[in-house]
Design an enzyme around this catalytic site. Structure first.
Site, PDB file in Angstrom:
ATOM      1  N   HIS A 171      18.527 -33.065   4.938  1.00 47.03           N
ATOM      2  CA  HIS A 171      19.912 -32.900   5.370  1.00 47.03           C
ATOM      3  C   HIS A 171      20.903 -33.460   4.342  1.00 47.03           C
ATOM      4  O   HIS A 171      22.123 -33.248   4.464  1.00 47.03           O
ATOM      5  CB  HIS A 171      20.123 -33.588   6.725  1.00 47.03           C
ATOM      6  CG  HIS A 171      21.135 -32.920   7.600  1.00 47.03           C
ATOM      7  ND1 HIS A 171      22.127 -32.101   7.105  1.00 47.03           N
ATOM      8  CD2 HIS A 171      21.304 -32.942   8.945  1.00 47.03           C
ATOM      9  CE1 HIS A 171      22.867 -31.668   8.108  1.00 47.03           C
ATOM     10  NE2 HIS A 171      22.400 -32.152   9.239  1.00 47.03           N
ATOM     11  N   THR A 224       3.228 -24.224   5.216  1.00 49.56           N
ATOM     12  CA  THR A 224       2.030 -24.803   5.817  1.00 49.56           C
ATOM     13  C   THR A 224       1.719 -24.059   7.105  1.00 49.56           C
ATOM     14  O   THR A 224       2.623 -23.763   7.891  1.00 49.56           O
ATOM     15  CB  THR A 224       2.203 -26.314   6.091  1.00 49.56           C
ATOM     16  OG1 THR A 224       1.015 -26.829   6.706  1.00 49.56           O
ATOM     17  CG2 THR A 224       3.386 -26.596   6.997  1.00 49.56           C
TER      18      THR A 224
END
Length: 417
Positions: free
Chosen positions: A388, A334
Site C-alpha cells: 500500500h 501462487t
C-alpha cells in the site's frame, strides 16, 4: 598443499551451509570434480576442485556455515593409494622415537608411550584443537563410522569435561530439560538454511511493506470450455498440456501493462518501474517454497509459457534449479488451489509489490447478470496482496477486476496479454 575455497556464488549470497561432503579424507580428487555440496538460501551448489590431488583435510563439517572465500578443505599431491598409509604412519614414528630419550621427564615419557600404543586416527585440525584445549585424544569418543576423531568430537569432549564442575547447576540441569512428558514424545528438527531464509524473508516482508489484500472471484466457464475444445489439438501441436497457468500469466501481464505500479519496487525514496515482465511462479519443493521466474512472459505464447513452467517445476522437484532460475522477477503468481485452498492472503515476495493468489475451482450457484437466472458455474476466488506504500487501493481493485474480465473473456488475452 592446495586450498579448496568457497567460490563466488551470487551477488545476494555471501554464505552457505555444508550439506554433505562428496569426497572423504584420503579420496582421490580430479580437477573439476565436486568435493562437497553447499546449501544456500535458494539452491544447493556443488563446490568443485580446481586442482587434482588427494583430499588431506576437511576443515568444516556438515551443518557448518561457511562464507565466500573461506577455506573448507586441503588438497595434497599424489594418489589416494600412496597418501593413505602416510597419513596414518607419519605422525606415529616420531612419537615412538622421541619416547625413548626423554628419560629425565618420566611423566612425559609415560604419556608418549600411552599415546603411541593406542594412537587414535584424527584429522590435523582435531589434533591442533585437542592441544589447545588440553584434551587427550584417547579419551575422545568419535561419532565417525570409521572411528576418525574430528574437531567437533574434541569440542564435545571439552564441553563434557567443563559441565560437571558446578555441582549445583548439574543437579538442576535435569529439571530444566525435563518439561517433556514421556507420554507425549516430540522430535526436534533443525531448520534448513533455506527454511530459515524463507521464514526470515516472509517476516521481513510483513514488517517492511504496508501489505493489504483484496479479493474477487472469477467465473472460469469460458476458460474451461476453451480448454476442453482445444486441449487435445493444443497438445498434439505443441507437445505440452494446456493448463490454467498460461491463462493467468497472460492475464497478469495484460493487467500489469494497464497498471504499471504493480510491476514496480521501492528503492530508498525512489520507485523503480520495470519495463519488462518476468513473472515468478511459486512452486512447492521438498526443501521449501521456491519461486522460479518465467522471463519475458509478454513475448511468450501460451505453449511457451506452459512449457517453461513445466520445465521449472521439474527442476524444483529434482532440486536442480540454478540461481539464474530464481533471480529477479517483477510479479509473482501462487496457486494454493492445487492443494485445495479455497481462499488465502498470500505474502509479498519482496521487493516485489504485488502477488496474485489462485485458489481451488468450485462449482457454485451464481446469478447470471444478462439472463437474471441462477446457474451452477466453475468459480475461483482470486486474491491480490499489494504494498500500500506505492499501490493505492483503487489501483489494486481495478487490477484484480481487469484480470477477472480477461479470464471471463479469454479472447481478450490475445489482444491485451
Amino acid at each position: 598443499m592446495t586450498e579448496i575455497k568457497v567460490p563466488e556464488l551470487a551477488e545476494s549470497i555471501t554464505e552457505g551451509t555444508i550439506a554433505q561432503w562428496l569426497k572423504q579424507v584420503g579420496d582421490q580428487v580430479e580437477q573439476g570434480e565436486a568435493v562437497l555440496e553447499l546449501e544456500t538460501d535458494k539452491v544447493n551448489i556443488e563446490v568443485n576442485s580446481e586442482h587434482s590431488g588427494v583430499l588431506q583435510e576437511q576443515m568444516k563439517q556438515p551443518g557448518d556455515t561457511v562464507e565466500v572465500g573461506e577455506v573448507v578443505a586441503m588438497l595434497g599431491e599424489g594418489s589416494a593409494d600412496s597418501a593413505a598409509p602416510k597419513a596414518e604412519e607419519a605422525p606415529a614414528a616420531p612419537k615412538e622415537e622421541t619416547a625413548k630419550p626423554a628419560e629425565e621427564k618420566p611423566a612425559a615419557k609415560e604419556d608418549t608411550e600411552a599415546t603411541s600404543s593406542e594412537k587414535p586416527v584424527a584429522s590435523p585440525a582435531a589434533r591442533k584443537r585437542a592441544r589447545e584445549l588440553g584434551i587427550d585424544l584417547n579419551e575422545v569418543q568419535s561419532r565417525d563410522p570409521l572411528g576418525r576423531v574430528r574437531t567437533e568430537d574434541v569440542e564435545r569432549q571439552a564441553a563434557s569435561k567443563n559441565q560437571p564442575k558446578p555441582a549445583a547447576k548439574e543437579a538442576s540441569a535435569p529439571k530444566a530439560q525435563q518439561p517433556t512428558n514421556p507420554d507425549k514424545p516430540v522430535e526436534r528438527i533443525p531448520m534448513s538454511r533455506r527454511r530459515q531464509t524463507i521464514a526470515k524473508h516472509l517476516v521481513e516482508a510483513q514488517h517492511t511493506a504496508a501489505m493489504l489484500t483484496t479479493f474477487n472471484e472469477v467465473d472460469l466457464t469460458k476458460v474451461m470450455d476453451l480448454r476442453k475444445r482445444r486441449k487435445q489439438s493444443f497438445q498434439d501441436k505443441h507437445d505440452v498440456r494446456l493448463g490454467f497457468m498460461s491463462f493467468f500469466t497472460k492475464a497478469v501481464v495484460g493487467a500489469l501493462k494497464e497498471f504499471p505500479m504493480l510491476n514496480a519496487e521501492i528503492q530508498g525514496n525512489e520507485i523503480l518501474k520495470k519495463q519488462y515482465y518476468d513473472i515468478g511462479i511459486a512452486v512447492a519443493a521438498t526443501e521449501g517454497l521456491v519461486v522460479p521466474v518465467v522471463r519475458n512472459a509478454d513475448r511468450l505464447s501460451f505453449a511457451q509459457i506452459e512449457r517453461e513452467i513445466n520445465t521449472l517445476a521439474g527442476k524444483a522437484k529434482d532440486n536442480t534449479l540454478q540461481l539464474k532460475d530464481l533471480q529477479g522477477g517483477s510479479f509473482t503468481i501462487t496457486n494454493g488451489g492445487v492443494f485445495g485452498s479455497l481462499v488465502s492472503t498470500p505474502i509479498l515476495n519482496a521487493p516485489q509489490v504485488g502477488i496474485l493468489g489462485m485458489h481451488t475451482i468450485q462449482r457454485r450457484p451464481v446469478v447470471v447478470d444478462d439472463q437474471d437466472t441462477v446457474e451452477v458455474r466453475p468459480m475461483m476466488y482470486i486474491a491480490l496482496s499489494y504494498d500500500h506504500r506505492i499501490v493505492d487501493g483503487s489501483t489494486a481493485v481495478q487490477f484484480l477486476v481487469t484480470i477477472k474480465n480477461m479470464l471471463e473473456d479469454p479472447e481478450q488475452l490475445l489482444l491485451e496479454g
